[in-house]
Design an enzyme around this catalytic site. Structure first.
Site, short mmCIF file in Angstrom:
data_model
loop_
_atom_site.label_atom_id
_atom_site.label_comp_id
_atom_site.label_asym_id
_atom_site.label_seq_id
_atom_site.Cartn_x
_atom_site.Cartn_y
_atom_site.Cartn_z
N ARG A 1 54.43 17.09 21.32
CA ARG A 1 54.54 15.95 22.23
C ARG A 1 54.01 14.69 21.53
NH1 ARG A 1 50.77 18.63 25.23
NH2 ARG A 1 49.70 16.63 25.38
N GLY B 1 49.10 32.30 33.19
CA GLY B 1 47.96 33.13 32.83
C GLY B 1 47.43 32.80 31.46
N HIS B 2 46.21 33.27 31.22
CA HIS B 2 45.60 33.18 29.90
C HIS B 2 45.15 34.58 29.48
CE1 HIS B 2 45.84 28.97 28.96
NE2 HIS B 2 45.32 28.62 30.13
N ASP B 3 44.49 34.65 28.33
CA ASP B 3 44.19 35.93 27.72
C ASP B 3 43.48 36.90 28.65
OD1 ASP B 3 42.66 37.88 25.85
OD2 ASP B 3 44.07 36.86 24.52
N ASP C 1 46.32 37.22 23.27
CA ASP C 1 46.94 36.20 22.43
C ASP C 1 47.24 36.72 21.03
OD1 ASP C 1 46.81 34.42 24.50
OD2 ASP C 1 45.24 33.16 23.64
N ASN D 1 43.61 37.14 31.75
CA ASN D 1 44.55 37.64 32.75
C ASN D 1 45.41 38.76 32.17
OD1 ASN D 1 44.76 34.23 33.17
ND2 ASN D 1 43.88 35.50 34.79
#
Length: 371
Positions: free
Chosen positions: A37, A136-138, A167, A140
């Site tokens: 970005r 979600g993240h790790d 991850d 989760n």
């Protein structure tokens, strides 16, 4: 020559899973361009610690790559990217399913431009299924794969894991493996493919011991009750006199016999039919009588599968790590000594010389490729 020296990778991913996968590709010689970005780029660029405006975490994960700043929502984004897509061997992305399609950059669209493209999507739950759109993240991913439920503290609650298994073990490593398999397949067929990496489901591969017991009808493992979850003195952590810890894993009988001799465990507690809790408590009491250094000395040269629990600082300074030169590579970061992240790429497959610095946002330009 590094084995991936002729590989060109477009990396649309951010944070850890995709960038770690593309870092491994870069370390093996691939040219990697991050598509970021314009307003800040990869979110990892702002993660602490930040020195002189640069995130050292970002620097470790993105060394040797290039960066193009581009708003993917702009009407001409796809056309501006077309020269790169035509030349790319691999594309990495980790948006939720459907996002790249809405941007006109889905696999079905891009394969028309480049049928040899290997397109790797990394998500928490995969491209299909009822949870495909879930955020979600790790932690989760570990929670829903049953992994987190097998760790517990003294109060019985799961322990927040310091290792981002989802991850890395569920995302970056499977992505790297499958990209290499897809490249080999392309050598045969001449065609690219779409790889669906689902981090949560990939964690099940690391739970074979529990799955085998559960599916065999022997009972599903529970936190604190099985061999590797705290239910055995043969795979346990014990506190020392100086409030350090010993990680003991004398699972096999030959190691158990040696371990019990070193700590002088009473004979009635050594036998396989000895009460488990009694044995555990006795070992804990014995280990608490000496310091970690004393136990380290006692275990030296003995096949007991025991280690002092090291801090990260101690682990980096370990004589074996130093002898292997694990952190020797890297040009530093100004006044900060910042070695290259020791990715699991064998030395003979790595690019020659020191890894280059992490890219400044937008340091590469689309017009170069358009011409």
């Amino acid at each position: 020559m590094p084995p991936l020296n002729d590989l060109f990778v477009l990396d649309f991913s951010t944070l850890l899973p995709g960038p770690l996968a593309s870092l491994m590709l870069a370390q093996a010689g691939a040219r990697v361009i991050k598509i970021e970005r314009p307003d800040g780029g990869d979110a990892m660029r702002s993660y602490e610690p930040v020195i002189d405006g640069e995130s050292l975490l970002f620097a470790m994960l993105n060394r040797g790559k290039e960066s193009i700043a581009l708003d993917l929502k702009s009407p001409d984004a796809k056309e501006r990217l077309r020269p790169l897509i035509e030349k790319a061997d691999v594309l990495l992305e980790q948006f939720r399913p459907g996002v790249m399609e809405r941007l006109g950059l889905g696999y079905d669209e891009l394969r028309k431009v480049n049928p040899r493209l290997i397109y790797c999507s990394i998500t928490g739950w995969g491209q299909t299924g009822p949870k495909a759109q879930k955020a979600g993240h790790d932690v989760n991913f570990q929670a829903e794969a049953g992994l987190l439920g097998l760790s517990h503290g003294n109060d019985g609650a799961p322990i927040l894991p310091p290792f981002l298994a989802g991850d890395i073990a569920g995302g970056a490593l499977p992505a790297m493996i499958n990209i290499l398999l897809a490249l080999r397949q392309r050598d045969v067929t001449g065609q690219g493919s779409h790889i669906d990496i689902a981090m949560t489901e990939n964690l099940f591969a690391y739970l074979s011991w529990g799955l085998s017991a559960g599916f065999a009808g022997r009972g599903w493992p529970a936190s604190g009750s099985d061999l590797v979850t705290g239910g055995s003195p043969r795979y346990q952590i014990f506190r020392t006199a100086d409030d350090r810890f010993i990680a003991a894993a004398p699972i096999e009988d030959k190691f158990w016999s040696e371990f019990t001799k070193v700590i002088a465990l009473p004979e009635n507690l050594v036998a396989p039919d000895a009460p488990m809790n009694d044995t555990m408590e006795a070992i804990a009491d014995i280990v608490r009588r000496k310091t970690a250094a004393e136990w380290q000395s006692a275990f030296a040269g003995r096949d007991v599968c025991c280690s002092v629990v090291a801090t990260l600082e101690e682990a980096v300074a370990d004589i074996h790590v130093q002898a292997r030169g694990l952190f020797d590579r890297g040009p530093g970061n100004g006044e900060i000594e910042l070695p290259a992240l020791p990715v699991p790429i064998a030395p003979q497959f790595r690019s020659n010389g020191e890894p280059g610095p992490a890219p400044v946002l937008g340091n590469s330009h689309l017009y170069i490729w358009a011409n």
